[in-house]
Design an enzyme around this catalytic site. Structure first.
Site, PDB file in Angstrom:
ATOM      1  CD  GLU A   1       0.740  21.771 -26.090  1.00 45.88           C
ATOM      2  OE1 GLU A   1      -0.442  21.060 -25.887  1.00 45.88           O
ATOM      3  OE2 GLU A   1       1.584  21.423 -26.011  1.00 45.88           O
TER       4      GLU A   1
ATOM      5  CD  GLU B   1      -0.273  18.030 -21.969  1.00 47.38           C
ATOM      6  OE1 GLU B   1      -0.659  16.875 -22.046  1.00 47.38           O
ATOM      7  OE2 GLU B   1      -0.880  19.066 -22.437  1.00 47.38           O
TER       8      GLU B   1
HETATM    9  C1  GBH Z   1      -1.132  18.091 -26.135  1.00 47.68           C
HETATM   10  O1  GBH Z   1      -1.671  17.297 -24.987  1.00 47.68           O
HETATM   11  C2  GBH Z   1       0.456  17.814 -26.657  1.00 47.68           C
HETATM   12  O2  GBH Z   1       1.243  18.605 -25.745  1.00 47.68           O
HETATM   13  C3  GBH Z   1       0.587  18.061 -27.972  1.00 47.68           C
HETATM   14  O3  GBH Z   1       1.507  17.517 -28.390  1.00 47.68           O
HETATM   15  C4  GBH Z   1      -0.904  17.363 -28.562  1.00 47.68           C
HETATM   16  O4  GBH Z   1      -0.613  17.491 -29.974  1.00 47.68           O
HETATM   17  C5  GBH Z   1      -1.845  18.328 -28.223  1.00 47.68           C
HETATM   18  O5  GBH Z   1      -1.919  18.465 -27.037  1.00 47.68           O
HETATM   19  C6  GBH Z   1      -3.182  17.800 -28.968  1.00 47.68           C
HETATM   20  O6  GBH Z   1      -3.627  16.397 -28.282  1.00 47.68           O
HETATM   21  O7  GBH Z   1      -6.968  12.821 -19.972  1.00 47.68           O
HETATM   22  O8  GBH Z   1      -6.138  10.647 -19.198  1.00 47.68           O
HETATM   23  O9  GBH Z   1      -6.089  11.257 -21.707  1.00 47.68           O
HETATM   24  C7  GBH Z   1      -2.741  17.858 -24.400  1.00 47.68           C
HETATM   25  C8  GBH Z   1      -3.854  16.894 -24.155  1.00 47.68           C
HETATM   26  C9  GBH Z   1      -4.058  16.675 -21.965  1.00 47.68           C
HETATM   27  C10 GBH Z   1      -3.950  15.008 -23.261  1.00 47.68           C
HETATM   28  C11 GBH Z   1      -3.779  15.820 -20.734  1.00 47.68           C
HETATM   29  C12 GBH Z   1      -3.848  13.989 -22.336  1.00 47.68           C
HETATM   30  C13 GBH Z   1      -4.183  13.637 -19.722  1.00 47.68           C
HETATM   31  C14 GBH Z   1      -4.489  12.149 -19.878  1.00 47.68           C
HETATM   32  N1  GBH Z   1      -3.458  16.080 -23.149  1.00 47.68           N
HETATM   33  N2  GBH Z   1      -4.438  14.450 -20.983  1.00 47.68           N
HETATM   34  S1  GBH Z   1      -6.101  11.882 -20.104  1.00 47.68           S
END
Ligand code: GBH
Length: 426
Positions: free
Chosen positions: A338, A151
């Site tokens: 994921e 990510e």
């Molecule tokens: C994952 O992020 C991670 O890879 C993992 O390490 C973590 O534990 C898991 O998810 C659970 O959180 O939408 O503006 O906040 C996945 C989730 C998706 C979070 C995209 C951040 C983009 C930024 N992510 N999102 S925002």
């Protein structure tokens, strides 16, 4: 799983500090005041945890490598004890019939590199290539599947644009170079894997969220396009030779300032697969007060959908829609690297009846299959995640595991969702 979220043993056997060690040990950065110093102690308990994964009939095991165990100060000096750990761990996976899927970068940049500008300094690209080199040369005889990054949108956006994640920096002048250098690392890292391991299965993992405009008014439709460009297109299109999605998100024009000659070529790579990670979808609306993007997303709690413990929506349809959207790209194969959910789990007489998580997984997996049956080239699905762990900003509050972790006693309990996985895969 990701190294910083599970391993603990933060100062053991020559491991150097990463930006997450620094960030989570500062005051008021992590919501419950915790840090990843101990986490799940996977560094010491990997044999039991891998045996546990195998007892759930899993056949593939995704984990990341801590850059600072291998290279404590981020540069060329390799720490043999770091290599030893991953050698033992990989061998343990193979003994348990778990095929290792290695993520090379899951957010734990060496602190020494951050002090030189981190992702904003182009030097990070060479440092990363050295790290990839060390990993592929040491583990490539046994590891076939490689995920270059986890990510990039999250670690650049939350880490360098809004300051919510490590290293806590903000502003476009930090964000845009970080994005460009991450893009370069995805492609250059992949090229280095290919050079060292011609037969490797090489991918990189990006987050994605289906975006709907709040109405079909042209202003809203344009806003949704900008959000889609940022959340879904920014980290895949350059790899495919399409460049950054500047036409739909004009602010990205400024990224060209960070280009060196030939970068248009260097940011491309023909990946064997792209990892997609999806948890929720987004409804976007126009808002001229929001800098750069002039749009915002409707808070999940206003959408009348059910919510997870960390406030994300449950919307399996969104998984199907985003897979159909990505099907338009000329990508050889998609792997869902994921998908999963946090809920408030309670231990009752030694059991965890996590019905909501089980429903979440079953319904999202159903939507993955629907897309696959309609021809989207999906080759696999990983649940996030095996066991409750250090959930970044949320600390230990958010539990995503199909196995429950008691962080005090360091014991594990297979949740009902885990038992279902075990029976489903039998
Ligand atoms: C994952 O992020 C991670 O890879 C993992 O390490 C973590 O534990 C898991 O998810 C659970 O959180 O939408 O503006 O906040 C996945 C989730 C998706 C979070 C995209 C951040 C983009 C930024 N992510 N999102 S925002």
């Amino acid at each position: 799983m990701a190294a910083y979220q599970v391993e603990g043993a933060h100062d053991v056997d020559g491991r150097g500090p990463s930006i997450w060690d620094h960030f989570s040990n500062r005051k008021n950065r992590i919501e419950d005041g915790s840090n990843g110093n101990r986490a799940c102690e996977f560094y010491y308990r990997y044999e039991e945890d891998i045996a546990l994964a195998s007892s759930l009939n899993l056949s593939h095991f995704r984990f990341s490598i801590s850059w600072t165990r291998i290279m404590p100060d981020g540069t060329e000096t390799v720490n043999p004890l770091g290599l030893d750990f991953y050698n033992r761990m990989i061998d343990c996976c193979l003994r348990n019939n778990l095929e290792p899927w290695v993520t090379l970068y899951h957010w734990d940049l060496p602190l020494a590199l951050e002090k030189e500008g981190g992702w904003c300094n182009r030097k990070v690209v060479n440092a990363f290539i050295h790290f990839v080199d060390a990993c592929t040369k040491s583990f490539g005889d046994r590891v076939k599947n490689w995920i270059v990054m986890n990510e990039p949108f999250t670690f650049t956006g939350l880490g360098y644009l809004v300051g919510y994640f490590a290293p806590g920096r903000f502003g476009l002048h930090n964000y845009l170079p970080a994005v460009h250098h991450a893009t370069l690392c995805q492609a250059e890292g992949a090229r280095r894997i290919r050079r060292n391991l011609p037969y490797a299965n090489i991918g990189t993992s990006i987050s994605c969220s289906h975006v709907t405009p709040s109405s079909n008014h042209p202003l809203q439709v344009q806003a949704a396009k900008r959000v889609d460009a940022l959340f879904n297109r920014l980290h895949i299109e350059p790899l495919l030779g399409m460049g950054y999605p500047i036409r739909d998100l004009p602010i990205l024009e400024r990224i060209e300032k960070y280009f060196h000659p030939y970068d248009e070529e260097l940011i491309k790579f023909d990946f064997d697969f792209i990892g997609l990670q999806n948890y929720y979808s987004l409804v976007a609306y126009h808002n001229s007060l929001i800098p750069y993007i002039k749009a915002f997303v409707v808070p999940f709690k206003k959408l009348n959908r059910s919510l997870t413990a960390n406030g994300w929506e449950v919307y399996p349809d969104g998984m199907y829609k985003i897979l159909k959207q990505f099907a338009r790209y000329p990508v050889k194969e998609y792997i869902i690297t994921e998908n999963g959910a946090a809920f408030h789990d309670r231990v009752q007489d030694g059991h965890v009846h996590d019905t909501k998580r089980l429903n979440y997984i079953q319904s999202y997996l159903g939507e993955v299959l629907r897309a696959k049956n309609e021809g989207v080239n999906i080759g696999g699905y990983f649940i996030w995640t095996l066991m409750d762990n250090f959930e970044w900003k949320a600390g230990f509050k958010s539990r995503f595991g199909i196995v429950y972790t008691d962080f005090e006693k360091q014991t594990r309990i297979i949740k009902d969702s885990g038992l279902w996985v075990r029976d489903f895969l039998k």
